[in-house]
Design a protein around this motif. Structure first.
Motif, mmCIF file in Angstrom:
data_model
loop_
_atom_site.group_PDB
_atom_site.id
_atom_site.type_symbol
_atom_site.label_atom_id
_atom_site.label_comp_id
_atom_site.label_asym_id
_atom_site.label_seq_id
_atom_site.Cartn_x
_atom_site.Cartn_y
_atom_site.Cartn_z
ATOM 1 N N LEU A 1 -40.041 -9.713 -22.837
ATOM 2 C CA LEU A 1 -38.688 -9.517 -22.829
ATOM 3 C C LEU A 1 -37.636 -10.635 -22.470
ATOM 4 O O LEU A 1 -36.600 -10.734 -22.885
ATOM 5 C CB LEU A 1 -38.593 -8.244 -21.605
ATOM 6 C CG LEU A 1 -39.050 -6.881 -21.867
ATOM 7 C CD1 LEU A 1 -38.976 -5.841 -20.691
ATOM 8 C CD2 LEU A 1 -38.232 -6.295 -22.949
ATOM 9 N N TRP A 2 -38.511 -11.444 -21.483
ATOM 10 C CA TRP A 2 -38.145 -12.875 -21.115
ATOM 11 C C TRP A 2 -37.600 -13.394 -22.254
ATOM 12 O O TRP A 2 -36.497 -14.185 -22.634
ATOM 13 C CB TRP A 2 -38.884 -13.550 -20.218
ATOM 14 C CG TRP A 2 -38.439 -14.841 -19.844
ATOM 15 C CD1 TRP A 2 -38.710 -15.945 -20.657
ATOM 16 C CD2 TRP A 2 -37.856 -15.235 -18.691
ATOM 17 N NE1 TRP A 2 -38.436 -17.028 -20.050
ATOM 18 C CE2 TRP A 2 -37.805 -16.633 -19.017
ATOM 19 C CE3 TRP A 2 -37.114 -14.617 -17.738
ATOM 20 C CZ2 TRP A 2 -37.114 -17.348 -18.051
ATOM 21 C CZ3 TRP A 2 -36.516 -15.297 -16.495
ATOM 22 C CH2 TRP A 2 -36.523 -16.642 -16.822
ATOM 23 N N ALA A 3 -38.530 -13.813 -23.393
ATOM 24 C CA ALA A 3 -38.432 -14.537 -24.417
ATOM 25 C C ALA A 3 -37.688 -13.834 -25.527
ATOM 26 O O ALA A 3 -36.361 -14.544 -26.072
ATOM 27 C CB ALA A 3 -39.628 -14.666 -25.356
ATOM 28 N N ASP A 4 -37.424 -12.384 -25.459
ATOM 29 C CA ASP A 4 -36.755 -11.803 -26.384
ATOM 30 C C ASP A 4 -34.822 -11.775 -26.049
ATOM 31 O O ASP A 4 -34.153 -11.711 -26.931
ATOM 32 C CB ASP A 4 -36.796 -10.321 -26.557
ATOM 33 C CG ASP A 4 -36.238 -9.336 -27.597
ATOM 34 O OD1 ASP A 4 -36.019 -9.865 -28.893
ATOM 35 O OD2 ASP A 4 -35.497 -8.512 -26.864
ATOM 36 N N GLN A 5 -34.723 -12.069 -24.649
ATOM 37 C CA GLN A 5 -33.384 -12.272 -24.128
ATOM 38 C C GLN A 5 -33.057 -13.344 -24.285
ATOM 39 O O GLN A 5 -31.762 -13.555 -23.864
ATOM 40 C CB GLN A 5 -33.361 -11.736 -22.811
ATOM 41 C CG GLN A 5 -33.689 -10.197 -22.460
ATOM 42 C CD GLN A 5 -33.911 -9.443 -21.069
ATOM 43 O OE1 GLN A 5 -34.056 -10.513 -20.294
ATOM 44 N NE2 GLN A 5 -34.045 -8.424 -20.846
ATOM 45 N N GLY A 6 -33.758 -14.325 -24.815
ATOM 46 C CA GLY A 6 -33.191 -15.742 -24.998
ATOM 47 C C GLY A 6 -33.247 -16.616 -24.196
ATOM 48 O O GLY A 6 -32.638 -17.719 -23.924
ATOM 49 N N ASN A 7 -34.095 -16.172 -23.098
ATOM 50 C CA ASN A 7 -34.343 -17.047 -21.915
ATOM 51 C C ASN A 7 -35.316 -18.465 -22.337
ATOM 52 O O ASN A 7 -35.980 -18.078 -23.095
ATOM 53 C CB ASN A 7 -34.783 -16.494 -20.856
ATOM 54 C CG ASN A 7 -33.970 -15.310 -20.203
ATOM 55 O OD1 ASN A 7 -32.971 -15.694 -19.677
ATOM 56 N ND2 ASN A 7 -34.788 -14.085 -20.243
ATOM 57 N N MET B 1 -47.488 -14.231 -9.009
ATOM 58 C CA MET B 1 -46.495 -13.461 -8.281
ATOM 59 C C MET B 1 -44.917 -14.227 -8.569
ATOM 60 O O MET B 1 -44.159 -13.632 -8.369
ATOM 61 C CB MET B 1 -46.880 -13.433 -6.790
ATOM 62 C CG MET B 1 -47.957 -12.625 -6.501
ATOM 63 S SD MET B 1 -49.619 -13.572 -6.866
ATOM 64 C CE MET B 1 -50.830 -12.622 -6.084
ATOM 65 N N ALA B 2 -45.206 -15.547 -8.398
ATOM 66 C CA ALA B 2 -43.909 -16.295 -8.535
ATOM 67 C C ALA B 2 -43.301 -16.026 -9.745
ATOM 68 O O ALA B 2 -42.075 -15.794 -9.942
ATOM 69 C CB ALA B 2 -44.195 -17.585 -8.388
ATOM 70 N N ALA B 3 -44.111 -15.774 -10.905
ATOM 71 C CA ALA B 3 -43.723 -15.810 -12.435
ATOM 72 C C ALA B 3 -42.985 -14.293 -12.452
ATOM 73 O O ALA B 3 -41.935 -14.171 -12.971
ATOM 74 C CB ALA B 3 -44.721 -16.041 -13.309
ATOM 75 N N SER B 4 -43.762 -13.438 -11.977
ATOM 76 C CA SER B 4 -43.080 -12.029 -11.856
ATOM 77 C C SER B 4 -41.826 -11.852 -11.259
ATOM 78 O O SER B 4 -40.965 -11.131 -11.667
ATOM 79 C CB SER B 4 -44.169 -11.074 -11.664
ATOM 80 O OG SER B 4 -44.413 -11.337 -10.312
ATOM 81 N N GLN B 5 -41.783 -12.571 -10.170
ATOM 82 C CA GLN B 5 -40.631 -12.581 -9.264
ATOM 83 C C GLN B 5 -39.431 -13.016 -10.229
ATOM 84 O O GLN B 5 -38.382 -12.669 -10.095
ATOM 85 C CB GLN B 5 -40.523 -13.290 -8.152
ATOM 86 C CG GLN B 5 -39.572 -13.229 -7.142
ATOM 87 C CD GLN B 5 -39.404 -11.808 -6.415
ATOM 88 O OE1 GLN B 5 -40.063 -11.622 -5.663
ATOM 89 N NE2 GLN B 5 -38.310 -11.024 -6.689
ATOM 90 N N ILE B 6 -39.657 -14.241 -10.702
ATOM 91 C CA ILE B 6 -38.676 -14.760 -11.734
ATOM 92 C C ILE B 6 -37.958 -14.036 -12.702
ATOM 93 O O ILE B 6 -36.896 -13.761 -12.997
ATOM 94 C CB ILE B 6 -39.123 -16.178 -12.146
ATOM 95 C CG1 ILE B 6 -39.382 -17.205 -11.116
ATOM 96 C CG2 ILE B 6 -38.006 -16.577 -13.295
ATOM 97 C CD1 ILE B 6 -40.014 -18.371 -11.702
ATOM 98 N N MET B 7 -39.033 -13.280 -13.590
ATOM 99 C CA MET B 7 -38.631 -12.454 -14.715
ATOM 100 C C MET B 7 -37.897 -11.257 -14.138
ATOM 101 O O MET B 7 -37.011 -10.668 -14.747
ATOM 102 C CB MET B 7 -39.875 -12.038 -15.206
ATOM 103 C CG MET B 7 -40.535 -13.136 -16.109
ATOM 104 S SD MET B 7 -42.063 -12.922 -17.142
ATOM 105 C CE MET B 7 -43.324 -12.503 -15.930
ATOM 106 N N LEU B 8 -38.629 -10.537 -13.129
ATOM 107 C CA LEU B 8 -37.991 -9.514 -12.434
ATOM 108 C C LEU B 8 -36.561 -9.609 -11.867
ATOM 109 O O LEU B 8 -35.584 -8.883 -12.029
ATOM 110 C CB LEU B 8 -38.675 -8.578 -11.351
ATOM 111 C CG LEU B 8 -40.070 -8.145 -12.029
ATOM 112 C CD1 LEU B 8 -40.962 -7.531 -10.937
ATOM 113 C CD2 LEU B 8 -39.740 -6.996 -12.842
ATOM 114 N N ASN B 9 -36.332 -10.910 -11.172
ATOM 115 C CA ASN B 9 -34.922 -11.282 -10.837
ATOM 116 C C ASN B 9 -34.000 -11.247 -11.902
ATOM 117 O O ASN B 9 -32.921 -10.898 -11.834
ATOM 118 C CB ASN B 9 -35.078 -12.672 -9.914
ATOM 119 C CG ASN B 9 -35.680 -12.461 -8.679
ATOM 120 O OD1 ASN B 9 -35.831 -11.324 -8.121
ATOM 121 N ND2 ASN B 9 -36.013 -13.672 -8.208
#
Length: 473
Positions: free
Chosen positions: A162-168, A272-280
Motif C-alpha cells: 500500500l505504501w508503494a501503491d500510494q506513491g510514497n 516496529m519502527a517501519a510499521s509505525q511509519i506506514m500506519l502513521n
C-alpha cells in the motif's frame, strides 16, 4: 504439506527481518546462500538420520553417538542446547522492543538497561509457564505462531504494498553514497548492489546472523518416516517449506527496506519502527500498538517452544549418565526442572551483555554471532555423522535416504558442511555496518563464548561417573 508447514513454523521468525533489510538488495545473496547451502542440505540429511533412528529417540545425540561414540553424541546435544541458551536474549530483546512501542515509549527499545532487565524478567516468566507442562506449552506456542508471526508478517507486507501503491518514496530505490557496501557507481549514478563486497569478512558478517534465522529445520525432519512415500514426499515438503521461508523472509525484509534507509534500521526494533511509519502515513498510527503486542506474543511462544525442546534432549543424556543425577530430575509435569533452573541462570548472565554495550543493536548481533558459532559446530558434527554412517552402517534401514547413494550423501553433506564452516568463520568478524566500538572486545567475547560453552561439556564428560546413569533409562 503438514511437514512443510511444521518446518516453516520451526524456522520462521520475524526478529531477523531488520537484519536482512539492512542489507538492502544484497539480502538476495544472503537469503539464497542460507536456503541453498544450509536449509536444504540440513533438511535432507537430518531427515535420513531421523528416519533411521526414530525408534531410539535422542535426536542429534543418537545420530552422532552412533557414528562417533557417546562423547561426541553428548557434545552434539550439548551444543544444540547451549546455543539456545545463548539465543534467548536476542529473541527476548525483540519482544522488549515490541512492548516499548506498545506503551508508546519507542526510545526504550534502544535503552540498554531496559532491554537487559526485560530479557531477564521475560525469560523467567516463560520458564514459569513452561513448568506448567506440555499442554500449556502447546497451547501458547501454536496460537502465538499464528497471531504473533504469520499475521504480523502478512500485515507488514500488505502495508508495504500500500505504501508503494500510494506513491510514497521507496527507500531502497534511493540509496546514497552513505550506504557503504550497498551500492555501486555506474556512469556517475548510484545503483543497488545484488552482490556484497567481498574485500573483507566484516562486509559479509551478517551472513552468520542470517544463517541463524534458517536454523532449526532438523526439529521436524525426524517425522519423515511417518510419510507414505518419504523418498519423494519429503524432498517436496522441504521444497515447499524453503519457498515459504524464502518468500516470507524476502518480502518482509523488503517491506522494512521500502520505508527506512539502511542506516536508520535497528536490528531489534526496525520492524516496529517501519510499521509505525506506514500506519502513521495511513492515519491509523495507534494501531501499531496492537501490531507490536502481537509481535511480543509471538516472541513469547517462540521462547517457550525452544525452552522445552532442547532441554528434553539434554534430559535424555542426563538419564544416560552424562550429567549429574540432580539434572535428571523432573517435576510432576515431566519438565526437567533443574536443567531449566541452570538454563535460567545462564540466560540471566548472558542478558547482562546488554548492560555492557550502549548500542543495543551491537549487543543483539554479538549474541547472535555467538549463538550461530555454537549451533554450526553441531551441524558440522551432524553432517560428518551422516557421511560416516553410510559406510559404517550400510545395511541400516533408512525409510528416507538422501538421493544419489553414497555419492549423493557425500556431495550434499559436504556442501552443507562447507557452507556452515564458512559461516562459522565469518561469525568471528565484527560487521562493518554497525558501530562496534572496540573490535577486539567484540571478537574476544565471541571467541570466549565459543570456547567456554563447549568446554563445559568436555569437563562434564571427564567428570562423569558410572553411578550417574539412571537404572530405568
Amino acid at each position: 504439506m503438514s511437514i512443510a508447514l511444521m518446518t516453516s513454523a520451526a524456522v520462521i521468525s520475524l526478529r531477523g527481518l531488520p537484519m536482512m533489510a539492512k542489507e538492502e538488495m544484497t539480502m538476495f545473496f544472503y537469503i539464497g546462500f542460507a536456503t541453498v547451502l544450509f536449509l536444504i542440505p540440513a533438511a535432507l540429511v537430518s531427515a535420513e538420520l531421523g528416519s533411521a533412528f526414530s525408534n531410539l529417540g535422542g535426536g542429534v545425540y543418537t545420530w552422532v553417538e552412533q557414528a562417533f561414540g557417546p562423547r561426541a553424541g553428548f557434545i552434539a546435544i550439548w551444543l544444540q542446547w547451549i546455543q539456545n541458551v545463548v539465543w534467548y536474549p536476542t529473541v527476548m530483546s525483540f519482544a522488549a522492543a515490541g512492548i516499548a512501542y506498545l506503551v508508546a515509549r519507542p526510545e526504550l527499545a534502544n535503552d540498554q538497561y531496559y532491554v537487559g532487565v526485560f530479557c531477564i524478567v521475560f525469560y523467567w516468566l516463560s520458564t514459569w509457564m513452561t513448568f506448567k507442562g506440555t499442554d500449556v506449552i502447546a497451547k501458547v506456542t501454536s496460537s502465538s505462531f499464528l497471531i504473533g508471526t504469520v499475521l504480523p508478517g502478512i500485515v507488514v507486507i500488505v502495508l508495504a504494498l500500500l505504501w508503494a501503491d500510494q506513491g510514497n518514496p521507496v527507500a531502497f530505490e534511493h540509496l546514497t553514497t552513505q550506504d557503504a557496501g550497498l551500492f555501486e557507481l555506474e556512469g556517475g549514478k548510484v545503483h543497488s548492489r545484488f552482490w556484497p563486497e567481498f574485500n573483507s569478512f566484516g562486509n559479509i558478517a551478517f551472513l552468520a546472523g542470517i544463517i541463524l534465522l534458517f536454523a532449526g529445520v532438523e526439529v521436524h525432519a525426524v517425522h519423515a518416516n511417518e510419510m507414505g512415500n518419504p523418498k519423494t514426499e519429503f524432498p517436496l515438503a522441504m521444497l515447499i517449506a524453503a519457498l515459504i521461508i524464502f518468500v516470507l523472509f524476502t518480502l518482509g525484509s523488503l517491506a522494512i527496506a521500502a520505508v527506512m534507509p539502511a542506516e536508520e534500521i535497528d536490528l531489534q526494533s526496525g520492524l516496529m519502527a517501519a510499521s509505525q511509519i506506514m500506519l502513521n502515513k495511513m492515519g491509523i498510527g495507534d494501531w501499531n500498538r496492537l501490531f507490536c503486542l502481537l509481535l511480543a506474543l509471538g516472541a513469547l511462544g517462540g521462547v517457550m517452544s525452544w525452552i522445552s525442546g532442547p532441554s528434553k534432549g539434554l534430559l535424555w543424556t542426563a538419564k544416560l549418565g552424562h550429567l549429574p543425577p540432580a539434572l535428571a530430575k523432573t517435576n510432576d509435569n515431566g519438565i526437567p526442572k533443574n536443567i531449566l533452573l541452570v538454563q535460567g541462570g545462564l540466560v540471566t548472565l548472558l542478558s547482562c551483555i546488554y548492560f555492557v554495550f550502549k548500542n543495543v543493536s551491537v549487543a543483539f548481533f554479538l549474541i547472535s554471532a555467538m549463538t550461530i558459532a555454537l549451533y554450526l559446530m553441531m551441524y558440522m558434527l551432524m553432517y560428518a555423522a551422516a557421511i560416516r554412517l553410510r559406510f559404517t552402517k550400510p545395511d541400516l534401514e533408512r525409510p528416507y535416504k538422501v538421493p544419489g547413494g553414497e555419492g549423493g550423501m557425500i556431495i550434499i553433506a559436504s556442501l552443507g558442511f562447507l557452507g556452515v564452516l564458512f559461516a562459522f568463520i565469518v561469525s568471528f568478524f565484527p560487521p562493518s555496518n554497525l558501530p562496534i566500538g572496540s573490535p577486539s572486545t567484540y571478537v574476544g567475547i565471541v571467541v570466549a563464548g565459543t570456547v567456554i560453552f563447549p568446554g563445559i561439556a568436555f569437563v562434564l564428560d571427564m567428570m562423569k561417573k558410572p553411578s550417574w546413569k539412571q537404572t530405568d533409562s
